[in-house]
Design a protein around this motif. Structure first.
Motif, PDB file in Angstrom:
ATOM      1  N   GLY A 120      66.512  64.216  27.424  1.00 36.38           N
ATOM      2  CA  GLY A 120      66.813  63.369  28.356  1.00 36.38           C
ATOM      3  C   GLY A 120      67.701  62.270  28.108  1.00 36.38           C
ATOM      4  O   GLY A 120      68.148  61.794  27.098  1.00 36.38           O
ATOM      5  N   LYS A 121      68.016  61.588  29.262  1.00 35.62           N
ATOM      6  CA  LYS A 121      69.017  60.563  29.191  1.00 35.62           C
ATOM      7  C   LYS A 121      68.681  59.304  30.027  1.00 35.62           C
ATOM      8  O   LYS A 121      68.119  59.376  31.001  1.00 35.62           O
ATOM      9  CB  LYS A 121      70.388  60.880  29.744  1.00 35.62           C
ATOM     10  CG  LYS A 121      70.944  62.419  28.886  1.00 35.62           C
ATOM     11  CD  LYS A 121      72.263  62.844  29.528  1.00 35.62           C
ATOM     12  CE  LYS A 121      72.743  63.891  28.792  1.00 35.62           C
ATOM     13  NZ  LYS A 121      73.869  64.535  29.326  1.00 35.62           N
ATOM     14  N   HIS A 122      69.128  58.245  29.562  1.00 34.24           N
ATOM     15  CA  HIS A 122      68.930  56.913  30.291  1.00 34.24           C
ATOM     16  C   HIS A 122      70.222  56.500  31.048  1.00 34.24           C
ATOM     17  O   HIS A 122      71.268  56.732  30.604  1.00 34.24           O
ATOM     18  CB  HIS A 122      68.436  55.751  29.532  1.00 34.24           C
ATOM     19  CG  HIS A 122      66.993  56.139  28.791  1.00 34.24           C
ATOM     20  ND1 HIS A 122      65.951  55.426  29.240  1.00 34.24           N
ATOM     21  CD2 HIS A 122      66.648  56.747  27.730  1.00 34.24           C
ATOM     22  CE1 HIS A 122      65.009  55.718  28.461  1.00 34.24           C
ATOM     23  NE2 HIS A 122      65.198  56.503  27.516  1.00 34.24           N
ATOM     24  N   HIS A 123      70.204  56.098  32.185  1.00 34.88           N
ATOM     25  CA  HIS A 123      71.106  55.737  32.980  1.00 34.88           C
ATOM     26  C   HIS A 123      71.232  54.174  33.513  1.00 34.88           C
ATOM     27  O   HIS A 123      70.998  53.783  34.621  1.00 34.88           O
ATOM     28  CB  HIS A 123      71.598  56.674  34.407  1.00 34.88           C
ATOM     29  CG  HIS A 123      71.782  57.998  33.825  1.00 34.88           C
ATOM     30  ND1 HIS A 123      72.800  58.442  33.289  1.00 34.88           N
ATOM     31  CD2 HIS A 123      70.500  58.956  34.123  1.00 34.88           C
ATOM     32  CE1 HIS A 123      72.479  59.899  33.303  1.00 34.88           C
ATOM     33  NE2 HIS A 123      71.240  60.101  33.644  1.00 34.88           N
ATOM     34  N   PRO A 124      71.416  53.094  32.516  1.00 37.79           N
ATOM     35  CA  PRO A 124      71.234  51.831  32.985  1.00 37.79           C
ATOM     36  C   PRO A 124      72.241  51.295  34.134  1.00 37.79           C
ATOM     37  O   PRO A 124      73.560  51.763  34.045  1.00 37.79           O
ATOM     38  CB  PRO A 124      71.322  50.928  31.540  1.00 37.79           C
ATOM     39  CG  PRO A 124      72.228  51.953  30.740  1.00 37.79           C
ATOM     40  CD  PRO A 124      72.008  53.431  31.338  1.00 37.79           C
TER      41      PRO A 124
ATOM     42  N   LYS B 151      63.224  60.105  36.401  1.00 34.20           N
ATOM     43  CA  LYS B 151      62.935  58.869  37.639  1.00 34.20           C
ATOM     44  C   LYS B 151      64.236  58.269  37.693  1.00 34.20           C
ATOM     45  O   LYS B 151      65.165  58.558  37.288  1.00 34.20           O
ATOM     46  CB  LYS B 151      61.602  58.256  37.236  1.00 34.20           C
ATOM     47  CG  LYS B 151      61.705  57.327  36.112  1.00 34.20           C
ATOM     48  CD  LYS B 151      60.635  56.528  35.543  1.00 34.20           C
ATOM     49  CE  LYS B 151      60.809  55.731  34.231  1.00 34.20           C
ATOM     50  NZ  LYS B 151      59.436  55.015  34.034  1.00 34.20           N
ATOM     51  N   TYR B 152      64.253  57.104  38.570  1.00 35.92           N
ATOM     52  CA  TYR B 152      65.150  56.490  38.931  1.00 35.92           C
ATOM     53  C   TYR B 152      65.704  55.804  37.529  1.00 35.92           C
ATOM     54  O   TYR B 152      65.213  55.160  36.992  1.00 35.92           O
ATOM     55  CB  TYR B 152      65.029  55.383  39.856  1.00 35.92           C
ATOM     56  CG  TYR B 152      66.131  54.303  40.273  1.00 35.92           C
ATOM     57  CD1 TYR B 152      67.285  54.985  41.163  1.00 35.92           C
ATOM     58  CD2 TYR B 152      66.386  53.338  39.514  1.00 35.92           C
ATOM     59  CE1 TYR B 152      68.170  54.042  41.261  1.00 35.92           C
ATOM     60  CE2 TYR B 152      67.358  52.283  39.771  1.00 35.92           C
ATOM     61  CZ  TYR B 152      68.063  52.972  40.680  1.00 35.92           C
ATOM     62  OH  TYR B 152      69.467  52.149  40.897  1.00 35.92           O
ATOM     63  N   GLY B 153      67.181  56.199  37.434  1.00 37.37           N
ATOM     64  CA  GLY B 153      67.868  55.609  36.117  1.00 37.37           C
ATOM     65  C   GLY B 153      67.699  56.438  34.966  1.00 37.37           C
ATOM     66  O   GLY B 153      68.060  56.143  33.705  1.00 37.37           O
ATOM     67  N   MET B 154      66.900  57.642  35.069  1.00 40.12           N
ATOM     68  CA  MET B 154      66.625  58.502  33.960  1.00 40.12           C
ATOM     69  C   MET B 154      66.638  59.836  34.351  1.00 40.12           C
ATOM     70  O   MET B 154      66.127  60.447  35.518  1.00 40.12           O
ATOM     71  CB  MET B 154      65.212  58.232  33.165  1.00 40.12           C
ATOM     72  CG  MET B 154      65.120  56.795  32.847  1.00 40.12           C
ATOM     73  SD  MET B 154      63.270  56.691  31.856  1.00 40.12           S
ATOM     74  CE  MET B 154      63.485  54.851  31.488  1.00 40.12           C
ATOM     75  N   THR B 155      67.288  60.700  33.517  1.00 39.93           N
ATOM     76  CA  THR B 155      67.265  62.153  33.545  1.00 39.93           C
ATOM     77  C   THR B 155      66.211  62.744  32.476  1.00 39.93           C
ATOM     78  O   THR B 155      66.387  62.441  31.476  1.00 39.93           O
ATOM     79  CB  THR B 155      68.678  62.759  33.086  1.00 39.93           C
ATOM     80  OG1 THR B 155      69.437  62.240  34.066  1.00 39.93           O
ATOM     81  CG2 THR B 155      68.600  64.138  33.132  1.00 39.93           C
TER      82      THR B 155
ATOM     83  N   THR C 172      61.661  62.115  27.784  1.00 44.36           N
ATOM     84  CA  THR C 172      61.922  61.386  28.822  1.00 44.36           C
ATOM     85  C   THR C 172      61.450  62.126  30.194  1.00 44.36           C
ATOM     86  O   THR C 172      61.392  63.456  30.225  1.00 44.36           O
ATOM     87  CB  THR C 172      63.478  61.133  28.998  1.00 44.36           C
ATOM     88  OG1 THR C 172      63.989  60.680  27.802  1.00 44.36           O
ATOM     89  CG2 THR C 172      63.744  60.163  30.089  1.00 44.36           C
TER      90      THR C 172
END
Length: 220
Positions: A183-187, A145-149, A142
Motif C-alpha cells: 500500500g501507499k500513503h498520499h499525504p 481510503k482517502y489519501g491511501m492506496t 494498508t
C-alpha cells in the motif's frame, strides 16, 4: 501378435505396395525415374524407422471412466465474478484487487477475517467480499481510503455465488493469498496554485468596493 508388431507388419505391407505402384509408374515414363528414386528412398526410411517410434504410450491412453478434474483455476476479474452465473459457483478462481475498508472478524470465534477487494474495471469499481485466515489478513499493510492506496492482493480460493455458510452472500473463500504490491500513503501537500483563484477573487472584490466608496463620496 502385439499391437506394435501388427502395426509394423501393416506398415511394411503398405511400403511394398507403394513401391510396386511407383515402379510401374516410373517404367511407363523414363523421365519419372528421379521421382521414383526419391519416393523409394522415403519408403526405405519409413521402413527402417525403429518400432519404438510407433509404440503406443500406455501412460497417454484416455480412460473413459476417469472423472473430470474440478481443480482447474479460473484466472478471472472481480467484475466478472460480480456478473457470474451458476457456472462459477464453487469453482476455484483467482483474482487481483486492492484491499479497501477494514478487516472484520468472521463469526464469534474469529477464526477467519473478512476483507473487501476492489478493482477499477471499465470505468467502474467492482468489489467482492473475501474470507481468509488471520495469518493471510496480516499480510495487509494498508487499507485503501482517502489519501491511501490499499495493499494489492492476489487471492486464490473457492467462489460461492450464494454461500450457505454466510446466509447466501456472494463471497470468495481464500486458500492462497499473495501480496502483489504494498500500500501507499498520499499525504496532502501544500499547493499555492490552488489558492490563486481565491486570491484573485478577493482582489477584484476589494477593487470594486474601493470604486463604489469613491463614487459615493464624490456625489456628496
Amino acid at each position: 501378435m502385439s499391437a506394435v508388431r501388427r502395426q509394423e507388419a501393416g506398415l511394411l505391407s503398405n511400403v511394398c505396395t507403394a513401391a510396386s505402384v511407383l515402379a510401374a509408374w516410373a517404367t511407363a515414363a523414363p523421365r519419372r525415374a528421379s521421382v521414383f528414386a526419391a519416393a523409394l528412398v522415403l519408403a526405405l526410411v519409413l521402413a527402417c524407422t525403429p518400432s519404438s517410434a510407433f509404440a503406443e504410450d500406455d501412460e497417454n491412453v484416455v480412460n473413459p471412466q476417469q472423472r473430470p478434474d474440478s481443480s482447474f483455476i479460473y484466472d478471472t476479474s472481480i467484475a466478472a465474478l460480480g456478473e457470474a452465473d451458476s457456472y462459477y459457483d464453487k469453482q476455484t478462481v483467482q483474482v487481483v484487487g486492492e484491499v479497501i475498508g477494514d478487516s472484520l472478524r468472521d463469526g464469534l470465534r474469529g477464526q477467519r477475517r473478512w476483507i473487501t477487494l476492489a478493482a477499477v474495471e471499465k470505468e467502474s469499481t467492482a468489489t467482492i467480499s473475501v474470507s481468509m485466515t488471520p495469518e493471510a489478513a496480516a499480510k495487509i499493510d494498508t487499507f485503501g481510503k482517502y489519501g491511501m492506496t490499499g495493499t494489492k492482493l492476489q487471492v486464490r480460493g473457492t467462489f460461492y455465488l450464494t454461500c450457505a455458510e454466510h446466509e447466501g452472500l456472494t463471497d470468495l473463500h481464500a486458500d492462497v493469498v499473495s501480496v502483489v504490491e504494498k500500500g501507499k500513503h498520499h499525504p496532502d501537500g501544500f499547493d499555492a496554485n490552488s489558492f490563486l483563484p481565491g486570491v484573485v477573487a478577493v482582489i477584484v472584490g476589494l477593487a470594486f468596493m474601493g470604486v463604489f466608496y469613491y463614487l459615493r463620496e464624490r456625489r456628496r
